[in-house]
Design a protein around this motif. Structure first.
Motif, PDB file in Angstrom:
ATOM      1  N   PRO A  28       1.148  -1.237   0.260  1.00 55.52           N
ATOM      2  CA  PRO A  28      -0.146  -0.079  -0.099  1.00 55.52           C
ATOM      3  C   PRO A  28       1.268   1.329  -0.495  1.00 55.52           C
ATOM      4  CG  PRO A  28      -1.755  -1.537   1.261  1.00 55.52           C
ATOM      5  CD  PRO A  28       0.397  -2.282   1.129  1.00 55.52           C
ATOM      6  N   GLU A  29       2.179   1.502   0.896  1.00 55.74           N
ATOM      7  CA  GLU A  29       2.533   2.372   0.443  1.00 55.74           C
ATOM      8  C   GLU A  29       3.649   2.795  -0.533  1.00 55.74           C
ATOM      9  OE1 GLU A  29       3.913   0.011   4.903  1.00 55.74           O
ATOM     10  OE2 GLU A  29       2.760  -0.374   2.609  1.00 55.74           O
ATOM     11  N   GLU A  30       3.793   1.657  -1.522  1.00 57.02           N
ATOM     12  CA  GLU A  30       4.510   2.187  -2.693  1.00 57.02           C
ATOM     13  C   GLU A  30       3.567   2.018  -3.688  1.00 57.02           C
ATOM     14  OE1 GLU A  30       7.670  -1.542  -2.682  1.00 57.02           O
ATOM     15  OE2 GLU A  30       5.711  -2.510  -2.256  1.00 57.02           O
ATOM     16  N   GLN A  31       2.413   1.722  -3.834  1.00 58.50           N
ATOM     17  CA  GLN A  31       1.323   2.284  -3.864  1.00 58.50           C
ATOM     18  C   GLN A  31       0.828   3.640  -4.002  1.00 58.50           C
ATOM     19  OE1 GLN A  31      -2.833  -0.366  -4.522  1.00 58.50           O
ATOM     20  NE2 GLN A  31      -1.309  -1.731  -3.362  1.00 58.50           N
ATOM     21  N   ILE A  32       0.842   4.065  -3.167  1.00 64.62           N
ATOM     22  CA  ILE A  32       0.344   5.744  -2.654  1.00 64.62           C
ATOM     23  C   ILE A  32       1.732   6.585  -3.400  1.00 64.62           C
ATOM     24  CG2 ILE A  32       0.324   7.392  -1.127  1.00 64.62           C
ATOM     25  CD1 ILE A  32      -1.292   4.894   1.103  1.00 64.62           C
ATOM     26  N   ALA A  37       3.564   9.869  -8.004  1.00 67.66           N
ATOM     27  CA  ALA A  37       4.785  10.042  -8.432  1.00 67.66           C
ATOM     28  C   ALA A  37       4.410  10.379  -9.955  1.00 67.66           C
ATOM     29  CB  ALA A  37       6.180   8.817  -8.043  1.00 67.66           C
ATOM     30  N   GLY A  38       3.129   9.489 -10.164  1.00 67.08           N
ATOM     31  CA  GLY A  38       2.682   9.695 -11.282  1.00 67.08           C
ATOM     32  C   GLY A  38       1.531  11.058 -11.710  1.00 67.08           C
ATOM     33  N   TYR A  39       1.392  11.138 -10.625  1.00 67.78           N
ATOM     34  CA  TYR A  39       0.490  13.242 -10.446  1.00 67.78           C
ATOM     35  C   TYR A  39       1.596  14.589 -10.329  1.00 67.78           C
ATOM     36  CZ  TYR A  39      -3.879   9.871  -9.417  1.00 67.78           C
ATOM     37  OH  TYR A  39      -5.042   9.302  -9.989  1.00 67.78           O
ATOM     38  N   ALA A  79      -4.816   1.179 -10.320  1.00 68.93           N
ATOM     39  CA  ALA A  79      -5.111   0.296  -9.776  1.00 68.93           C
ATOM     40  C   ALA A  79      -4.132   0.372  -8.578  1.00 68.93           C
ATOM     41  CB  ALA A  79      -4.409  -0.555 -10.712  1.00 68.93           C
ATOM     42  N   LEU A  80      -3.281   1.823  -8.601  1.00 71.16           N
ATOM     43  CA  LEU A  80      -2.880   2.030  -7.308  1.00 71.16           C
ATOM     44  C   LEU A  80      -3.383   2.847  -6.319  1.00 71.16           C
ATOM     45  CD1 LEU A  80       0.037   4.246  -9.594  1.00 71.16           C
ATOM     46  CD2 LEU A  80      -0.118   1.940  -8.465  1.00 71.16           C
ATOM     47  N   TYR A  81      -4.732   2.183  -6.516  1.00 70.75           N
ATOM     48  CA  TYR A  81      -5.779   2.633  -5.621  1.00 70.75           C
ATOM     49  C   TYR A  81      -6.419   1.477  -4.918  1.00 70.75           C
ATOM     50  CZ  TYR A  81      -5.665   7.791  -6.315  1.00 70.75           C
ATOM     51  OH  TYR A  81      -5.575   8.725  -7.015  1.00 70.75           O
ATOM     52  N   GLY A  82      -5.078   0.392  -4.553  1.00 71.26           N
ATOM     53  CA  GLY A  82      -5.626  -0.649  -3.712  1.00 71.26           C
ATOM     54  C   GLY A  82      -6.056  -0.330  -2.017  1.00 71.26           C
ATOM     55  N   PRO A  83      -5.997  -1.672  -1.533  1.00 64.49           N
ATOM     56  CA  PRO A  83      -6.759  -1.794  -0.280  1.00 64.49           C
ATOM     57  C   PRO A  83      -5.708  -0.847   0.387  1.00 64.49           C
ATOM     58  CG  PRO A  83      -7.886  -3.573  -1.627  1.00 64.49           C
ATOM     59  CD  PRO A  83      -6.355  -3.127  -2.433  1.00 64.49           C
ATOM     60  N   GLY A  84      -5.981  -0.343   1.865  1.00 63.81           N
ATOM     61  CA  GLY A  84      -4.903   0.331   2.472  1.00 63.81           C
ATOM     62  C   GLY A  84      -4.517   1.519   2.354  1.00 63.81           C
ATOM     63  N   THR A  85      -5.019   1.835   0.894  1.00 59.25           N
ATOM     64  CA  THR A  85      -4.035   2.926   0.630  1.00 59.25           C
ATOM     65  C   THR A  85      -5.173   4.063   0.722  1.00 59.25           C
ATOM     66  OG1 THR A  85      -4.957   3.026  -2.275  1.00 59.25           O
ATOM     67  CG2 THR A  85      -3.399   1.636  -2.083  1.00 59.25           C
ATOM     68  N   ASP A  86      -5.927   4.487   0.696  1.00 60.31           N
ATOM     69  CA  ASP A  86      -7.160   5.125   1.533  1.00 60.31           C
ATOM     70  C   ASP A  86      -6.911   6.204   3.055  1.00 60.31           C
ATOM     71  OD1 ASP A  86      -7.688   2.864   2.868  1.00 60.31           O
ATOM     72  OD2 ASP A  86      -9.675   3.695   3.946  1.00 60.31           O
ATOM     73  N   LYS A  87      -5.417   5.692   3.389  1.00 55.58           N
ATOM     74  CA  LYS A  87      -4.900   6.676   4.803  1.00 55.58           C
ATOM     75  C   LYS A  87      -3.771   6.954   4.622  1.00 55.58           C
ATOM     76  CE  LYS A  87      -5.919   2.027   7.379  1.00 55.58           C
ATOM     77  NZ  LYS A  87      -6.742   2.024   6.234  1.00 55.58           N
ATOM     78  N   ILE A  89       0.021   6.141   6.187  1.00 57.76           N
ATOM     79  CA  ILE A  89       0.638   4.933   6.734  1.00 57.76           C
ATOM     80  C   ILE A  89       2.623   4.844   7.045  1.00 57.76           C
ATOM     81  CG2 ILE A  89       1.664   1.709   6.145  1.00 57.76           C
ATOM     82  CD1 ILE A  89      -0.281   2.280   3.816  1.00 57.76           C
ATOM     83  N   GLY A  90       2.633   5.040   8.124  1.00 59.37           N
ATOM     84  CA  GLY A  90       3.998   5.759   8.380  1.00 59.37           C
ATOM     85  C   GLY A  90       3.939   6.808   8.133  1.00 59.37           C
TER      86      GLY A  90
END
Length: 155
Positions: A28-32, A37-39, A79-87, A89-90
């Motif tokens: 999830p951290e890497e997805q965020i 980075a894309g944006y 696909a980078l808005y997976g579970p756990g990427t809604d908040k 993380i550290g």
């Protein structure tokens, strides 16, 4: 094609082709971090277009920036808005509102509108007409704002 453009194009195509499969392998951290980075890269390219529209217009630079934005828009970033990427993380912070994950049909429509506007900008930029680019760039900005207004928290 210039060497740096060729390298960028190859890198973007690799990202596009690997997008969906890669997202599943990311934490999830890497997805965020990857979506941010894309944006950020899209924003940088939008800044290049804006600068060209406000100064000496360079059709080649505008086309390259518009092509990059369209490539990222079509890369499967959803696909980078997976579970756990809604908040947060550290130390990895996100500005996405939880409502995004509750309104996927609306988010899909907004994402489709954004992709359509990005593709249109790339097509228009290829023609080199500055006034047409300005209109298409405005449409893309509106598509960005439509999602930000609903699903991105303020700083």
């Amino acid at each position: 094609m210039k060497p740096i453009l060729a390298t960028t194009a190859v890198g973007l195509m690799t990202a596009v082709l690997a997008g969906g499969a890669l997202a599943g392998a990311l934490s999830p951290e890497e997805q965020i971090e990857t979506r941010q980075a894309g944006y950020t890269f899209m924003g940088w390219n939008m800044g290049k277009i804006k600068a060209n529209l406000q100064g000496d217009y360079n059709a080649e630079q505008v086309k390259a920036a518009a092509d990059t934005i369209a490539a990222i828009a079509n890369s499967g970033m959803g696909a980078l808005y997976g579970p756990g990427t809604d908040k947060d993380i550290g130390d990895v912070k996100t500005r996405v509102k939880p409502e995004l994950f509750e309104n996927m049909q609306d988010v899909g429509k907004l994402a489709g509108d954004f992709t359509k506007a990005a593709d249109n900008l790339a097509e228009v930029a290829a023609g080199g007409d500055e006034s047409a680019v300005k209109a298409a760039f405005g449409d893309l900005g509106q598509a960005c704002k439509a999602c930000h207004k609903k699903y991105r928290a303020d700083d």
